[in-house]
Design a protein around this motif. Structure first.
Motif, mmCIF file in Angstrom:
data_model
loop_
_atom_site.group_PDB
_atom_site.id
_atom_site.type_symbol
_atom_site.label_atom_id
_atom_site.label_comp_id
_atom_site.label_asym_id
_atom_site.label_seq_id
_atom_site.Cartn_x
_atom_site.Cartn_y
_atom_site.Cartn_z
ATOM 1 N N TYR A 105 0.830 -0.746 0.112
ATOM 2 C CA TYR A 105 0.101 -0.313 -0.311
ATOM 3 C C TYR A 105 0.811 1.342 0.489
ATOM 4 O O TYR A 105 1.276 1.976 1.092
ATOM 5 C CB TYR A 105 -0.974 -0.046 1.061
ATOM 6 C CG TYR A 105 -1.758 -1.073 1.481
ATOM 7 C CD1 TYR A 105 -2.843 -1.499 -0.139
ATOM 8 C CD2 TYR A 105 -1.796 -2.139 2.002
ATOM 9 C CE1 TYR A 105 -4.015 -2.780 0.323
ATOM 10 C CE2 TYR A 105 -2.733 -3.496 2.245
ATOM 11 C CZ TYR A 105 -3.238 -3.409 1.795
ATOM 12 O OH TYR A 105 -3.948 -4.196 1.880
ATOM 13 N N TRP A 106 1.172 1.619 -1.013
ATOM 14 C CA TRP A 106 1.806 2.778 -1.619
ATOM 15 C C TRP A 106 1.875 4.042 -0.693
ATOM 16 O O TRP A 106 2.349 5.143 0.168
ATOM 17 C CB TRP A 106 2.777 3.068 -3.012
ATOM 18 C CG TRP A 106 1.397 2.960 -4.089
ATOM 19 C CD1 TRP A 106 0.550 2.038 -3.879
ATOM 20 C CD2 TRP A 106 0.584 4.919 -3.919
ATOM 21 N NE1 TRP A 106 -0.279 3.378 -5.199
ATOM 22 C CE2 TRP A 106 0.008 3.961 -5.026
ATOM 23 C CE3 TRP A 106 1.013 5.420 -3.732
ATOM 24 C CZ2 TRP A 106 -0.944 5.181 -5.717
ATOM 25 C CZ3 TRP A 106 0.672 6.857 -3.813
ATOM 26 C CH2 TRP A 106 -0.864 6.564 -4.700
ATOM 27 N N PHE A 107 0.373 4.542 -0.740
ATOM 28 C CA PHE A 107 -0.184 5.466 -0.221
ATOM 29 C C PHE A 107 -0.321 5.664 1.506
ATOM 30 O O PHE A 107 -1.009 6.440 1.329
ATOM 31 C CB PHE A 107 -1.773 5.622 -1.138
ATOM 32 C CG PHE A 107 -2.535 4.103 -0.358
ATOM 33 C CD1 PHE A 107 -3.880 4.117 0.605
ATOM 34 C CD2 PHE A 107 -2.524 2.903 -1.672
ATOM 35 C CE1 PHE A 107 -4.110 3.187 0.620
ATOM 36 C CE2 PHE A 107 -3.942 2.078 -1.192
ATOM 37 C CZ PHE A 107 -4.518 2.142 0.033
ATOM 38 N N VAL A 108 -0.259 4.837 2.271
ATOM 39 C CA VAL A 108 -0.285 5.043 3.653
ATOM 40 C C VAL A 108 1.114 4.795 4.079
ATOM 41 O O VAL A 108 1.588 5.330 4.751
ATOM 42 C CB VAL A 108 -1.034 3.937 3.861
ATOM 43 C CG1 VAL A 108 -2.195 3.328 3.954
ATOM 44 C CG2 VAL A 108 -0.535 2.157 3.449
ATOM 45 N N GLY A 109 1.565 5.173 3.493
ATOM 46 C CA GLY A 109 2.951 4.658 3.687
ATOM 47 C C GLY A 109 4.009 6.188 4.153
ATOM 48 O O GLY A 109 3.120 7.180 3.658
ATOM 49 N N PRO A 110 4.815 6.401 4.883
ATOM 50 C CA PRO A 110 4.949 8.066 5.407
ATOM 51 C C PRO A 110 5.207 9.236 4.520
ATOM 52 O O PRO A 110 5.322 10.351 4.740
ATOM 53 C CB PRO A 110 6.604 7.952 6.094
ATOM 54 C CG PRO A 110 6.650 6.463 6.865
ATOM 55 C CD PRO A 110 5.959 5.629 5.253
ATOM 56 N N ALA A 111 6.262 8.849 3.401
ATOM 57 C CA ALA A 111 6.116 9.055 2.134
ATOM 58 C C ALA A 111 5.340 10.198 1.285
ATOM 59 O O ALA A 111 4.894 11.530 1.003
ATOM 60 C CB ALA A 111 7.397 8.560 0.966
ATOM 61 N N VAL A 112 4.329 9.300 1.699
ATOM 62 C CA VAL A 112 3.006 10.106 1.129
ATOM 63 C C VAL A 112 1.791 10.859 2.323
ATOM 64 O O VAL A 112 1.651 11.594 2.859
ATOM 65 C CB VAL A 112 1.457 9.211 0.855
ATOM 66 C CG1 VAL A 112 1.124 9.135 -0.201
ATOM 67 C CG2 VAL A 112 2.566 8.730 -0.227
ATOM 68 N N VAL A 113 1.963 9.878 3.209
ATOM 69 C CA VAL A 113 0.711 10.747 4.714
ATOM 70 C C VAL A 113 1.572 11.949 5.219
ATOM 71 O O VAL A 113 0.720 12.911 5.559
ATOM 72 C CB VAL A 113 0.960 9.610 5.689
ATOM 73 C CG1 VAL A 113 -0.046 9.729 6.347
ATOM 74 C CG2 VAL A 113 -0.125 8.577 5.144
ATOM 75 N N THR A 114 2.800 11.783 5.485
ATOM 76 C CA THR A 114 2.914 13.190 6.311
ATOM 77 C C THR A 114 2.932 14.564 5.885
ATOM 78 O O THR A 114 2.663 15.191 6.303
ATOM 79 C CB THR A 114 5.068 12.616 6.569
ATOM 80 O OG1 THR A 114 4.688 11.307 6.716
ATOM 81 C CG2 THR A 114 5.767 14.320 7.430
#
Length: 133
Positions: A105-114
């Motif tokens: 799930y690439w969209f829940v990683g820190p690079a997206v969420v932060t």
């Protein structure tokens, strides 16, 4: 004579743990400041002057930008340390970092969420400065 990389690897793991804990401590402090400034800026406590409310909103935006920058730096340091740890694992035969499965799930990683969270909060403060009296 061959260099012993194990002490460096141990120090890297401790540094990664330190920055991980630091990020959670920063988020806690940010949340406290956010709530405190929102209470002042949105007149949850009655009888605040316009200048006090406006100042709280400006500080809310500045605090958000500051903590976002700190978060990005901590993430950058951790990423560097994890890459170095993966390099050392090849030499030492370990698989802690290099064997870690990637998230599907690439969209829940820190690079997206932060950026979404801090960007959303920064937009909230900008909106509050311009449109909320």
């Amino acid at each position: 004579m061959e260099k012993d990389f194990n002490p460096e690897y141990v120090q890297l793991c401790l540094t990664i743990r330190h920055y991980s804990a630091l990020r959670f401590a920063m988020r806690t402090l940010f949340l406290v400041l956010f709530i405190g400034l929102a209470v002042i800026g949105f007149e949850i406590i009655p009888q605040q002057s316009f200048l006090v409310k406006a100042t709280a909103k400006v500080f809310g935006f500045l605090v958000t930008c500051f903590f976002w920058a700190c978060e990005k730096n901590a993430a950058r340091y951790m990423s560097h340390m994890q890459e170095r740890a993966a390099e050392l694992e090849k030499l030492l035969g370990y698989h802690l970092w290099s064997g870690m499965p990637q998230s599907v799930y690439w969209f829940v990683g820190p690079a997206v969420v932060t950026p979404l969270v801090y960007g959303g909060i920064a937009l909230f403060w900008l909106y509050a400065m311009v449109f909320v009296r």
